[in-house]
Structure formats: structure tokens, C-alpha cells
Design a protein around this motif. Structure first.
Motif, PDB file in Angstrom:
ATOM      1  N   ASP A   7       0.810  -1.224   0.000  1.00 38.41           N
ATOM      2  CA  ASP A   7       0.000   0.000   0.000  1.00 38.41           C
ATOM      3  C   ASP A   7       0.839   1.268   0.000  1.00 38.41           C
ATOM      4  OD1 ASP A   7      -2.663  -1.128   0.062  1.00 38.41           O
ATOM      5  OD2 ASP A   7      -2.211  -1.794   2.105  1.00 38.41           O
ATOM      6  N   PHE A   8       2.131   1.150   0.308  1.00 39.70           N
ATOM      7  CA  PHE A   8       2.981   2.332   0.371  1.00 39.70           C
ATOM      8  C   PHE A   8       3.873   2.494  -0.864  1.00 39.70           C
ATOM      9  CE2 PHE A   8       2.001   1.260   4.769  1.00 39.70           C
ATOM     10  CZ  PHE A   8       1.554   2.478   5.251  1.00 39.70           C
ATOM     11  N   GLU A   9       3.694   1.645  -1.835  1.00 36.48           N
ATOM     12  CA  GLU A   9       4.545   1.728  -3.028  1.00 36.48           C
ATOM     13  C   GLU A   9       4.266   2.977  -3.846  1.00 36.48           C
ATOM     14  OE1 GLU A   9       4.251  -1.916  -5.173  1.00 36.48           O
ATOM     15  OE2 GLU A   9       5.342  -3.070  -3.662  1.00 36.48           O
ATOM     16  N   SER A  10       3.046   3.484  -3.788  1.00 36.87           N
ATOM     17  CA  SER A  10       2.712   4.720  -4.485  1.00 36.87           C
ATOM     18  C   SER A  10       1.557   5.398  -3.769  1.00 36.87           C
ATOM     19  CB  SER A  10       2.324   4.446  -5.943  1.00 36.87           C
ATOM     20  OG  SER A  10       1.169   3.628  -5.994  1.00 36.87           O
ATOM     21  N   SER A  11       1.362   6.657  -4.066  1.00 37.22           N
ATOM     22  CA  SER A  11       0.277   7.419  -3.454  1.00 37.22           C
ATOM     23  C   SER A  11      -0.958   7.387  -4.338  1.00 37.22           C
ATOM     24  CB  SER A  11       0.719   8.876  -3.232  1.00 37.22           C
ATOM     25  OG  SER A  11       1.670   8.946  -2.211  1.00 37.22           O
ATOM     26  N   PRO A  12      -2.139   7.452  -3.733  1.00 39.66           N
ATOM     27  CA  PRO A  12      -3.376   7.432  -4.518  1.00 39.66           C
ATOM     28  C   PRO A  12      -3.593   8.765  -5.245  1.00 39.66           C
ATOM     29  CG  PRO A  12      -3.864   7.829  -2.220  1.00 39.66           C
ATOM     30  CD  PRO A  12      -2.397   7.554  -2.293  1.00 39.66           C
ATOM     31  N   ASN A  13      -4.568   8.774  -6.117  1.00 40.11           N
ATOM     32  CA  ASN A  13      -4.917   9.977  -6.858  1.00 40.11           C
ATOM     33  C   ASN A  13      -5.545  11.009  -5.926  1.00 40.11           C
ATOM     34  OD1 ASN A  13      -5.788  11.917  -8.629  1.00 40.11           O
ATOM     35  ND2 ASN A  13      -7.101  10.594  -9.834  1.00 40.11           N
ATOM     36  N   THR A  14      -4.917  12.169  -5.831  1.00 41.44           N
ATOM     37  CA  THR A  14      -5.447  13.235  -4.987  1.00 41.44           C
ATOM     38  C   THR A  14      -5.736  14.501  -5.801  1.00 41.44           C
ATOM     39  OG1 THR A  14      -3.154  13.773  -4.404  1.00 41.44           O
ATOM     40  CG2 THR A  14      -4.401  12.446  -2.835  1.00 41.44           C
TER      41      THR A  14
END
Length: 906
Positions: free
Chosen positions: A519-526
Motif C-alpha cells: 500500500d505504500f509503493e505509491s500514493s493514490p490519486n489526490t
């Protein structure tokens, strides 16, 4: 205030003088005194006051009034509330002579009896009434309260009932059952799990029927949610006999069975939390939650009140009569721990009030080994209650009916006046601090008395027998049936292979999950829609035309409006837009800390004042959003307020909850919350939390106390993806990371090291596209020509701007600066992707403005060992920063020279 509240116990001259004055001109005294004197039907109605005196029988009436007031004020000092010790003596006492009366007056009828509700009465009957009310198993402190209606309410409730319980047979049976459960459960654990720590409640078992009485009565008068906080002593008893955790589950924990969840590190059984839905005896539904706590006594207090406030705000539409915090203290802790004072000072503040906390004190009259005389300077361990004018009831722990009676009275008080109330249960601790400790080393006399003292259940059964109650005959059968129930649960526990872990991902937490490393490999769309962003930006930069604002405020908002046209948004706009867009999406934002409405550095101005007025205007609450911004300047506390906000976030996972330090280094006043909750709660207690901490950080010559937010301490605590640490360098990055908190399907604390200099730095701006076409980037690459780069330097935070300005001045095109915007979880994947393009790089540096033993250097060096990083920054230091401006400038120059010199020292 009550008309007698400030009259001394022996000096009634003031009353006499008022009466003489009244006789001469009744309009010359206060209306309450007029009514009082008018109501007194003295035997004679006309007195000769020409000489300035009053007749003896009238004077004695006033002396009896003084006696009544003496009992109200000082009766608590002469009670029978200590079950195992003689009370200390206090002077003056309540002897008749101290009030100008004598035994000859005992048979005299005084109309002063009307003052306590018994009409004209003999002095001996007045005294008997007062003794029963104020000097038996219950002592009451309340006359320091300043609202007459509150004092009157308490007086009438206590004096009408004589502070004496009158329970029905059914109520007494409930008390007996609960007391039997409490006593027998402790004894059962003592005999079945010999040598194991459990922090027994023995000696104070009456607290269990008292809490039960409180909660049953509360449910009948409107309470739907109880939030409980307590230390370890008696916790297992509360878990089972109040919250209905099964005895089997507790016994399984004693058997030492591993957890059902292999990722759950766990904690000792007397620190764990629990929640349950229950139906009261009156058929009312209630929810009870016991907050997990560390060994750090009283640390749980602000957590509990924060949880309660979140429930009030989000589940009960702001109705604090539906939610009741209950805190169970120890006597040494409530007197010794400053957090109690901090939390009490919050109890009536708009941002933190919960409608009143009910406080029980399990008063063992001893600390670990420390005698109570060495544990406090105050008379009572509860004297801190007087700071916020809360009533205190001191109750003999051996008198279970008195304790249940006062518990119900306390709940009525809380629901009527929405203030804190204290119940000081004087009892004892049968064993040492834990069951393996020998208390006779330090309290030989006390423990000799305790050894032969009967338990509260046996005392109650004896009382019932003296009353010829049938319950005395049923007591043995109740005990036998309960022991059989415990035996059955123990048999089942021995067959159980795994200890049960209760999921908390229910209610408000539904739809969220425990995070994994992926879950920390990338950030979600913000990202935010461009039109929506511009619409909101316009709305939050508008001030109402019909209100006049301070000129500087108007200019500030005009400047913000110009940012929209110029397409360069500063830090404050980026931050406020994060909150506003989340609110538009239906999320509430709660934000507190010292001076947060304006911001320590005058950048935020989330709340503005109307000129020449105390009226306030909050732009973000005027954009037609479904969510609200609740922003509060806190009192001058870190420990209490951070704990409160952590508790709030624990119960409000879909709100953005933020605490900001005035200066970043002030967080260490709340270090216990950070160590015991923020960084470890998920792995000790399986409790996620999405709290955001904003910690202003940056070396700008402001000295040792206002430079470093001690980043190294947080990084040292990082493991197992427990928290997120960022040090962002652009308004858009801060915008996205704040939005990210609510766009992930899990919750983790977010520690943001925020800038000071960059708040208004001309080059620290973001464009519309940065907000609407991008999301949070854990690492920011340089724009340098990779083909020319032979040196790659990592950095984090404000120093980046110093470096690129110096690079331009030096015309150095061989070095690239990579910004670590997120330090933990460490973004190794993103770092590797960026490094791949710098294939000509031979030297790798890490640059920081903090001393070598501080800041992120050692943490980053550990993560990037394969690069053999060279350090550039301040030398090791005991103090975070110099207090001398010139020295600060010299140190900065030394860092720049070490980076831009052609020879690098390995």
C-alpha cells in the motif's frame, strides 16, 4: 452564591449585623436576605434594636445557621470514610462550643431547621440530620462552587436524602450480585493463576457495583455511549463485570495463548481495550468502550475525552447528554500527574468540552510503595477538582450502598450541569503494587490492619443480615453459581489454542483495512477537478461585503485572490485548499493547537475577526460544503491537546484531524502520547489512527528552541510502516499529502515537518496544474541535465531552496538535488527510478541543515548504504542550533562551501 456560603463556621457576626440592618431598613439588604429574614417566624416579632443588638434567641438562631454552614463547609473533614485507617484530625472541629452553642441548647427548637428542610426542630435533631448527611460514609466538598443554583441543587439533593441510600430489594440484589462478581473473580484469578500479575482490585471491589449503578442510571436518563479510561488496577474486573468481556477470553490470555493475528505484537492483558453493545436493566441500548492504555498513568485521560468529543460531534449531532466519559484514577496518579490538570482545564473550553466527565478515584492510600503523606501536599488527592469547580464526594469503599447512591447522584449532576464530578473511593490495596510485591516492606502497620480486614462483600452480607433481608440467605447461592460459571469458562479457555482479537473495523471504521507494505509503493490519486478548484479558491478568498475587516486582513485576502489570476499559489493557499476540497467531498476537518486559527507565523488566517468586534468569520465554512472546519486555538498545552486530538481521530476515521505545534520542538511536551500511542498503538492494541501532526521546522537563526522539530526522534521510532513522515517543499505537495490521508483505505498517523521561511518565499509557489494534474510525489527530481550530472545530492525540506540558489550563483551544472519529500515509509522504489537516469553520477551526498547527530541524515544513510553517501551539514552538537545569528550564518556558509567545493571529503 448561597446566602451562607461565605459565612464562617464560628463567626456569625455578619448575619447578626445584616439582621440589625434589615430591622432598620429591609430594603438595605440583598433580596435573598430579605426573603430569609421575612421567612423566619421568630417567637417575637418586634425587637428593640436601638442599642445595636438583637435578642439572645434570635442570635442563637444565627449561631445554629453558622453550625449548619460549618457542617456544609467542613463536615467532609470529620467523616467515617476511611475503612482501614484513623482519619487525621482537623481544627477547629464541629463542637457546639465553636459556634457559640452548648449542650443546654440541644432540646431547644430552632427555626433554622427550615434551612436543611426539616422545619422547626430541636438542635439535637438538626445535628443528627447534619451528621448523617455530611459526616458518615460520604463526605462532600462543594461550597467553593460559584453558581448559586448548583450549590442549592447539591444541598437539596443531599440534605433531603441525608446522603443515605434507600434501595429496593431488587436494587440491593443487583448490588450484591455485582459485588459478588467483583470479589469472587479476583479471588478466583488469585488461586487459579498463582504468581501472575493482574493488578487486583481487592480492597476496592465496591467500585464495580458503583460503576454499574452509574451506567444503569445514566442509560435511564439518556446516556447512549460510555467511553472509559483507567489504569491497570481493576481493569480485568471492569472488562468482565462491567463490559461483559467473556471470562473465557480473559482466562485464555492468562494461559498465554498466542494471538489470532500473527502481525499483532500485543500487550499485557491489563492494558488492552474493549468495546461492547449492551442492554441496560431498564431495556436501554448502550455502547461501552474501554480505551487501551499504557503503564503511563493518566495518559489515557485526554484520549478518552477526545474519543467522547468525536462521538458527540459525529454520532450524536453535538448532544453531549448522550455520551459520558468515565475516568478511573489512582490516588497517587491523580495527585501527581500534571496531565490531569491539563485535561481538566480543557473541560469547559468550546473546542474540547464533552458535557462533563465522571471521575472515580480508587484511593488505595498508597502509591507503588509511597505513603500518601509523601505523595501530595494537598489535603485530598482530588483537590485538583477545585480548579474547575467540580464537586467531590469522598466515600467509604466498604459501604457499597453509599457508593452506589453517590454514583447515581453524580450522574444526575453531570446530566444537569454538564460539568465534571469526582467520586473519591477510600479503600485499600490488599496486596502490593502487583501480586508478587511485598507491601509490608514499606507499610507494615497498614498491611497488618488490611490482613485482618473483611472484604466488601462479606461486610455487605453482614449488613443485609442485620436488616433481616432475605438476600443475606441468598448470598451463598449467588456465590456458588458464579464460581461454577467461572469453572466452566476456565475449562473452555484451556481448550482454546488462540487468543481472540476483537476487530475494530466496524461502525465508523467499516470500509477501511489494515495496511500492507504494498500500500505504500505509491500514493493514490489526490487531484481535484480544475473548475472545482478555481471555484473554491475564489470562494475562500472572498470576504463578505457587509462586514468591515481590518485593512491588513482585506489586503491579505486581496493578495490571495491575485494568486488565482497569477497562477502562483503560496503555502497558505495550498493548505487551505486541501481542507476546502476535502470538505466539499463531505469530510469534516478538525484542527487545534496553540494559535492555529491565525497560525503562529500569521500565514493561515483560517478565522478572521470583524473590525472593532469579537465577531468571527471562517471563509471555509461559507463555501457550501457538506463538511465543516472546526478549528480551535487550544490552551497552552501539548500533552493534553495532542492526546485529545489523537483520541478524536481514533473515533473519527473519516475526518481529517490535525494538531499543530506552535513551534515544532514543543511536541516533546507530549512525548508520552507519541511513544505510547502514535507510533505503537497499531501494533500493541490493533488500533489504527489517522492523526496529522504539523511541526514547524527549519534553521533560520531563531536559536535552539525554535529551529528543530527533532525529526531524528520520529525516524528512530519508525518500523513496520507504523507512521508516515514527510518534509514537503511546495504548497501543492502539502495539499496532496493532506488529501492523501483520507484517500487511502487505511489510516496511519502523518507527521508533517512544515516550513517557516517558505510560507512566504517567492519561489515556493505552485501552479494550478500542480494541484489538478498531479498527486503526491514521495521524491521530487531535479530539472538539471542528467547528462552533465556527476554528483547527486539528496536533501529534505527548506535547504533545497538554499542549494538551488547557490547552484545558480556558482553556475554549477554537475550536481542534481533530489528532494526526499517522504522520509518514511522510505520511498526506495521512487529513489531507484530517479537514480537510474543519472548514470554518470560518481558521487552521492546527503545534505541537511541540522547537526550530524540530528535530522534525517543517519536514517537516510542507513536506507541508502549502497550509495556510500557523503555527509554535508552541521557538526554533531548537544544543542539543536546556535543562538547567535552570525554563527548561524557562518554555519550555513560552511554547508554551502562543502557542497559546492570541487573536492569532496569522504
Amino acid at each position: 452564591m448561597d446566602k451562607f456560603s461565605y459565612i464562617g463556621t464560628s463567626d456569625v457576626n455578619a448575619i447578626e449585623q445584616l439582621y440589625v440592618q434589615y430591622q432598620k431598613d429591609n430594603g438595605s439588604v440583598d433580596k435573598t436576605w430579605q426573603d430569609f429574614f421575612k421567612g423566619f417566624e421568630f417567637a417575637q416579632t418586634n425587637y428593640d434594636t436601638s442599642g445595636g443588638g438583637i435578642p439572645e434567641n434570635v442570635a442563637k438562631e444565627f449561631k445554629v445557621i453558622g453550625l449548619i454552614q460549618g457542617y456544609r463547609q467542613r463536615g467532609h473533614l470529620f467523616t467515617k470514610t476511611n475503612p482501614v485507617r484513623q482519619r487525621r484530625t482537623y481544627e477547629p472541629n464541629l463542637a457546639l462550643e465553636n459556634f457559640g452553642l452548648s449542650e443546654k441548647d440541644l432540646e431547644t427548637v430552632f427555626q433554622a431547621g427550615n434551612e436543611i428542610g426539616i422545619g422547626n426542630a430541636k438542635l439535637k435533631d438538626i445535628i443528627a440530620h447534619l451528621e448523617q448527611t455530611y459526616c458518615q460514609s460520604i463526605g462532600a466538598e462543594y461550597l467553593y462552587m460559584r453558581e448559586p443554583k448548583v450549590v442549592k441543587w447539591l444541598q437539596e439533593r443531599m440534605e433531603k436524602s441525608k446522603n443515605t441510600a434507600s434501595f429496593s430489594a431488587a436494587e440491593k440484589k443487583t448490588i450484591l450480585k455485582k459485588l459478588t462478581q467483583a470479589v469472587v473473580f479476583e479471588n478466583y484469578l488469585h488461586t487459579k493463576f498463582v504468581g501472575q500479575k493482574r493488578f487486583s482490585l481487592e480492597g476496592g471491589e465496591s467500585v464495580i457495583p458503583a460503576i454499574n449503578a452509574l451506567m444503569e442510571h445514566g442509560a435511564n436518563i439518556g446516556i447512549e455511549d460510555y467511553v472509559i479510561g483507567m489504569a491497570h488496577r481493576g481493569r480485568l474486573n471492569v472488562l468482565t463485570n462491567i463490559m461483559n468481556k467473556t471470562y473465557k477470553d480473559v482466562f485464555t490470555e492468562f494461559e498465554g495463548r498466542p494471538s489470532e493475528d500473527s502481525l499483532f505484537d500485543g500487550d499485557v492483558k491489563y492494558h488492552m481495550g474493549y468495546s461492547s453493545n449492551q442492554i441496560s436493566d431498564g431495556g436501554k441500548k448502550t455502547h461501552m468502550s474501554l480505551t487501551p492504555n499504557p503503564s503511563h498513568l493518566e495518559t489515557v485521560d485526554p484520549i478518552v475525552t477526545g474519543i467522547a468529543r468525536a462521538k458527540i460531534d459525529n454520532l450524536h449531532n453535538g448532544d453531549n447528554s448522550k455520551v459520558c466519559p468515565v475516568l478511573i484514577h489512582g490516588d497517587a496518579a491523580i495527585a501527581g500527574q500534571g496531565i490531569v490538570y491539563e485535561v481538566l482545564q480543557m473541560s469547559q473550553l468550546d473546542g474540547y468540552k464533552t458535557g462533563g466527565t465522571v471521575h472515580f478515584v480508587v484511593n488505595n492510600q498508597v502509591g507503588f510503595t509511597t505513603n500518601f503523606l509523601d505523595a501530595r501536599s494537598s489535603t485530598y488527592c482530588t483537590d485538583v477538582a477545585k480548579v474547575v469547580l467540580s464537586p467531590v464526594f469522598h466515600v467509604n469503599g466498604d459501604d457499597v450502598e453509599a457508593l452506589c447512591f453517590i454514583s447515581k447522584l453524580a450522574m444526575d449532576f453531570r446530566q444537569t450541569f454538564h460539568r465534571d464530578v469526582f467520586i473519591d473511593v477510600l479503600c485499600y490495596r490488599k496486596y502490593g503494587h502487583n501480586e508478587g510485591d511485598e507491601p509490608r516492606f514499606t507499610q507494615p502497620i497498614l498491611y497488618k490492619a488490611i490482613a485482618s480486614h473483611p472484604n466488601p462483600k462479606d461486610i455487605y452480607v453482614k449488613k443485609l443480615a442485620a436488616e433481616n433481608s432475605e438476600l443475606a440467605n441468598e448470598a451463598k447461592a449467588i456465590e456458588t453459581a458464579f464460581k461454577a460459571e467461572l469453572d466452566t469458562n476456565l475449562d473452555e479457555a484451556k481448550k482454546t489454542e488462540k487468543a481472540k482479537i476483537t476487530s475494530f473495523l466496524e461502525g465508523n471504521w467499516k470500509g477501511l483495512k489494515m495496511a500492507s507494505s504494498k500500500d505504500f509503493e505509491s500514493s493514490p490519486n489526490t487531484q481535484v477537478d480544475k473548475k472545482l478548484f478555481l471555484d473554491i479558491a475564489k470562494q475562500i478568498t472572498e470576504l463578505p461585503k457587509d462586514k468591515k475587516f481590518f485593512n491588513k486582513i482585506q489586503k491579505l485576502f486581496d493578495d490571495r485572490k491575485a494568486m488565482i489570476a497569477n497562477n502562483n499559489y503560496d503555502w497558505a493557499m495550498g493548505e487551505l485548499m486541501a481542507y476546502a476540497t476535502l470538505m466539499k467531498e463531505g469530510h469534516d476537518v478538525r484542527f487545534s493547537g496553540q494559535d492555529v486559527e491565525r497560525g503562529t507565523f500569521s500565514h493561515r488566517h483560517a478565522v478572521v475577526k470583524i473590525e472593532d468586534s469579537e465577531e468571527e468569520y471562517t471563509p471555509l465554512n461559507n463555501i457550501g460544503a457538506n463538511g465543516t472546519l472546526d478549528i480551535y486555538n487550544s490552551h497552552l498545552s501539548e500533552y493534553g491537546v495532542l492526546g485529545f486530538e489523537y483520541g478524536y481521530a481514533m473515533a473519527a476515521p473519516n475526518a481529517l484531524t490535525i494538531w499543530e505545534a506552535q513551534f515544532g520542538d514543543f511536541f516533546n511536551g507530549a512525548q508520552i502520547i507519541i511513544d505510547q500511542y502514535l507510533t505503537s498503538a497499531e501494533y500493541k492494541w490493533r488500533r489504527m489512527n489517522g492523526l496529522v501532526m504539523l511541526l514547524p521546522h527549519g534553521y533560520e537563526g531563531q536559536g535552539p528552541e525554535h529551529s528543530s522539530a527533532r525529526m531524528e526522534r520520529f525516524l528512530q521510532a519508525c518500523a513496520e510502516n507504523n507512521i508516515q513522515i514527510v518534509n514537503t517543499t511546495t504548497p501543492a505537495q502539502q495539499f496532496h499529502v493532506l488529501r492523501r490521508q483520507l484517500k487511502r483505505d487505511f489510516r496511519k498517523p502523518l507527521v508533517c515537518f512544515t516550513p517557516k521561511k517558505l510560507l512566504r518565499y517567492p519561489s515556493c509557489v505552485s501552479t494550478l496544474e500542480d494541484f489538478t494534474n498531479k498527486s503526491f510525489q514521495e521524491v521530487l527530481d531535479d530539472t538539471a541535465d542528467a547528462k552533465k550530472v556527476t554528483r547527486v545530492a539528496f536533501c529534505s525540506g527548506k535547504i533545497y531552496y538554499d542549494l538551488i540558489e547557490r547552484r545558480e550563483m556558482e553556475k554549477a551544472n554537475d550536481i542534481a538535488f533530489i528532494r526526499l519529500e517522504q522520509l518514511y515509509p522510505f520511498p526506495q522504489k521512487q529513489v531507484d527510478e530517479i537514480l537510474a537516469k543519472y548514470n554518470k553520477a560518481k558521487d552521492f551526498l546527503f545534505i541537511q541543515e541540522e547537526p550530524e547527530n540530528m535530522g534525517p541524515w543517519r536514517f537516510v544513510d542507513q536506507q541508502l548504504r549502497k550509495l556510500n553517501l557523503t555527509y554535508a551539514g552541521r557538526h554533531e552538537a548537544a544543542s539543536p542550533a546556535t543562538g547567535f545569528g552570525k554563527r548561524h550564518a557562518i554555519e550555513n556558509e560552511e554547508i554551502m562551501q562543502s557542497v559546492f567545493s570541487k573536492v569532496l571529503v569522504k
